[in-house]
Write a protein that holds these residues in place. Structure first.
Motif, PDB file in Angstrom:
ATOM      1  N   ARG A 167       0.829  -1.208   0.000  1.00  0.00           N
ATOM      2  CA  ARG A 167       0.000   0.000   0.000  1.00  0.00           C
ATOM      3  C   ARG A 167       0.860   1.253   0.000  1.00  0.00           C
ATOM      4  O   ARG A 167       0.649   2.177  -0.783  1.00  0.00           O
ATOM      5  N   LEU A 168       1.840   1.319   0.902  1.00  0.00           N
ATOM      6  CA  LEU A 168       2.689   2.501   0.974  1.00  0.00           C
ATOM      7  C   LEU A 168       3.541   2.629  -0.288  1.00  0.00           C
ATOM      8  O   LEU A 168       3.748   3.735  -0.795  1.00  0.00           O
ATOM      9  N   SER A 174     -12.124  -4.245   2.381  1.00  0.00           N
ATOM     10  CA  SER A 174     -12.450  -2.998   3.070  1.00  0.00           C
ATOM     11  C   SER A 174     -11.823  -1.809   2.350  1.00  0.00           C
ATOM     12  O   SER A 174     -12.435  -0.741   2.228  1.00  0.00           O
ATOM     13  N   LEU A 175     -10.605  -2.003   1.859  1.00  0.00           N
ATOM     14  CA  LEU A 175      -9.945  -0.956   1.091  1.00  0.00           C
ATOM     15  C   LEU A 175     -10.708  -0.691  -0.197  1.00  0.00           C
ATOM     16  O   LEU A 175     -10.865   0.465  -0.611  1.00  0.00           O
ATOM     17  N   ALA A 176     -11.200  -1.749  -0.827  1.00  0.00           N
ATOM     18  CA  ALA A 176     -11.984  -1.596  -2.056  1.00  0.00           C
ATOM     19  C   ALA A 176     -13.223  -0.748  -1.801  1.00  0.00           C
ATOM     20  O   ALA A 176     -13.570   0.135  -2.592  1.00  0.00           O
ATOM     21  N   GLY A 177     -13.888  -1.009  -0.670  1.00  0.00           N
ATOM     22  CA  GLY A 177     -15.090  -0.248  -0.330  1.00  0.00           C
ATOM     23  C   GLY A 177     -14.788   1.213  -0.056  1.00  0.00           C
ATOM     24  O   GLY A 177     -15.516   2.107  -0.509  1.00  0.00           O
ATOM     25  N   LYS A 217      -4.392   1.555   9.689  1.00  0.00           N
ATOM     26  CA  LYS A 217      -3.413   0.958   8.795  1.00  0.00           C
ATOM     27  C   LYS A 217      -3.603  -0.551   8.669  1.00  0.00           C
ATOM     28  O   LYS A 217      -3.621  -1.104   7.563  1.00  0.00           O
ATOM     29  N   ASP A 218      -3.768  -1.241   9.802  1.00  0.00           N
ATOM     30  CA  ASP A 218      -3.932  -2.700   9.771  1.00  0.00           C
ATOM     31  C   ASP A 218      -5.261  -3.108   9.153  1.00  0.00           C
ATOM     32  O   ASP A 218      -5.353  -4.121   8.466  1.00  0.00           O
ATOM     33  N   TYR A 219      -6.290  -2.306   9.392  1.00  0.00           N
ATOM     34  CA  TYR A 219      -7.627  -2.594   8.863  1.00  0.00           C
ATOM     35  C   TYR A 219      -7.633  -2.612   7.336  1.00  0.00           C
ATOM     36  O   TYR A 219      -8.362  -3.387   6.716  1.00  0.00           O
ATOM     37  N   LEU A 220      -6.797  -1.763   6.733  1.00  0.00           N
ATOM     38  CA  LEU A 220      -6.759  -1.654   5.273  1.00  0.00           C
ATOM     39  C   LEU A 220      -5.539  -2.329   4.654  1.00  0.00           C
ATOM     40  O   LEU A 220      -5.280  -2.174   3.473  1.00  0.00           O
ATOM     41  N   ASP A 241     -11.429  -7.293   9.158  1.00  0.00           N
ATOM     42  CA  ASP A 241     -12.616  -7.668   8.409  1.00  0.00           C
ATOM     43  C   ASP A 241     -12.422  -8.944   7.615  1.00  0.00           C
ATOM     44  O   ASP A 241     -13.368  -9.475   7.070  1.00  0.00           O
ATOM     45  N   ASN A 242     -11.188  -9.449   7.517  1.00  0.00           N
ATOM     46  CA  ASN A 242     -10.949 -10.576   6.647  1.00  0.00           C
ATOM     47  C   ASN A 242     -10.900 -11.914   7.380  1.00  0.00           C
ATOM     48  O   ASN A 242     -11.242 -12.940   6.828  1.00  0.00           O
TER      49      ASN A 242
END
Length: 373
Positions: free
Chosen positions: A59-60, A124-127, A184-187, A198-199
């Motif tokens: 991501r970063l 979650s990132l997609a949403g 950060k961890d959530y996404l 969420d996964n």
């Protein structure tokens, strides 16, 4: 890590491109040399991005690529604003958004999908990406509708543009805080944090599947962390120069083929300006790092819509040439359909080659339509 480009050829074509620009060689020759130089420099940037992503995470790494890639577009945009070429600025902004959402993302999903049947990333990132894209559309549609239907007075155009631009910049900065710090961890990408909130077990299964596909056998990067960052900055500077030299040769082709300014701004300039993202996103997708590819393509579009465009609004006032945030109906339609299909395809957190083909098909439809304007 295999070599992407020959350092010798990279340096040779960069120097030739510079010589052609400053020595005023024939435009056709300049175009050919600069186009080849862009390919080599984009390959260099792709390698640097992948190396940084290895140390910083997908991501970063993707965010850094999108940011460095858009830095060149921001500089060119500022120069165009200073000259009062607002139509070209808005057309290039439109082209950058739809180019990243449809062409860059489409080619990445297509190339990655041919090599890996199904690729997954954080749903979650997609949403969240989808929601941010909708916000960008709302921010562009509302001023155009309110002003073109004469609900607001013409003198309110500047005030509304500044307020909307300020809100978008604040929203983007807070998104960086949310995505990079507090959540950060959530996404996090499923291949890096398969136990995200969420996964759960499903994400761990995805992580195992992706590792089995070859992720765990990846060779270490050829460069150290410090060199990777240094080369990323260097490659970005080279991309900025070569892209500007190439864009400078486009007037000849525009006149020769009778192309419209909106087509040149929305497609030709945008494709050249996004060459770096094209290369990096596709290479990462083929290495089963779809999370980084999506971050480059979608993240770059969001950065253009929520940060670069609003910044140009404020910059225009510093130059004493106020630019509004009102886009044409054609531009709004192009951005709207791009966001609609991109959100539809990316919202489930998994991709395949056919979804990439659909994005490319929509880009082709828009390209033909703009060409005929």
């Amino acid at each position: 890590m295999r070599k992407y480009v020959s350092p010798s050829l990279l340096i040779i074509f960069f120097i030739l491109s510079a010589a052609g620009h400053y020595a005023h060689w024939p435009a056709t020759l300049q175009f050919i040399i600069s186009a080849v130089a862009v390919i080599f420099v984009a390959g260099f940037l792709g390698k640097a991005t992948e190396s940084v992503a290895h140390y910083a995470g997908q991501r970063l790494g993707g965010f850094l690529n999108a940011t460095f890639g858009n830095a060149a577009e921001l500089i060119i945009g500022i120069l165009l604003v200073r000259e009062g070429l607002f139509d070209m600025v808005k057309a290039s902004i439109t082209g950058s958004i739809i180019g990243n959402l449809l062409l860059v993302l489409g080619l990445s999903l297509f190339a990655g999908g041919l090599k890996h049947k199904i690729q997954r990333y954080n749903i979650s990132l997609a949403g969240m990406n989808g929601s941010l894209m909708i916000v960008a559309i709302i921010a562009l549609f509302v001023p155009a509708i309110f002003l073109q239907t004469h609900v607001l007075h013409e003198e309110d155009r500047t005030a509304l543009s500044l307020v909307v631009a300020g809100i978008l910049i604040a929203s983007y900065l807070l998104w960086l805080v949310f995505s990079m710090i507090t959540h950060k961890d959530y996404l996090a990408d499923v291949t890096e944090a398969g136990k995200g909130a969420d996964n759960g077990a499903a994400a761990e299964t995805d992580s195992i599947a992706l590792a089995t596909a070859g992720g765990s056998h990846e060779l270490p990067p050829a460069w150290s962390k410090g060199k990777s960052i240094t080369y990323l900055v260097l490659a970005t500077v080279m991309v900025a120069f070569v892209s500007e030299w190439l864009v400078g040769t486009l007037d000849t082709f525009t006149e020769r083929f009778g192309l419209s300014e909106i087509f040149v701004g929305a497609f030709v300039v945008a494709i050249v300006g996004n060459a770096a993202e094209h290369s990096a996103a596709i290479l990462l997708a083929m290495k089963n790092k779809i999370g980084a590819s999506v971050e480059i393509a979608v993240g770059s579009s969001l950065q253009i819509a929520l940060f670069v465009a609003p910044v140009l609004i404020f910059v225009s006032h510093l130059f004493g040439r106020p630019m509004d945030i009102v886009f044409t109906v054609i531009e709004l339609a192009a951005i709207g359909v791009s966001v609609f299909i991109a959100k539809s395809i990316t919202q489930d957190g998994q991709t395949n080659w056919y979804e990439g083909l659909l994005l490319i098909a929509v880009y082709a439809i828009l390209g033909v339509s703009f060409y005929l304007v």
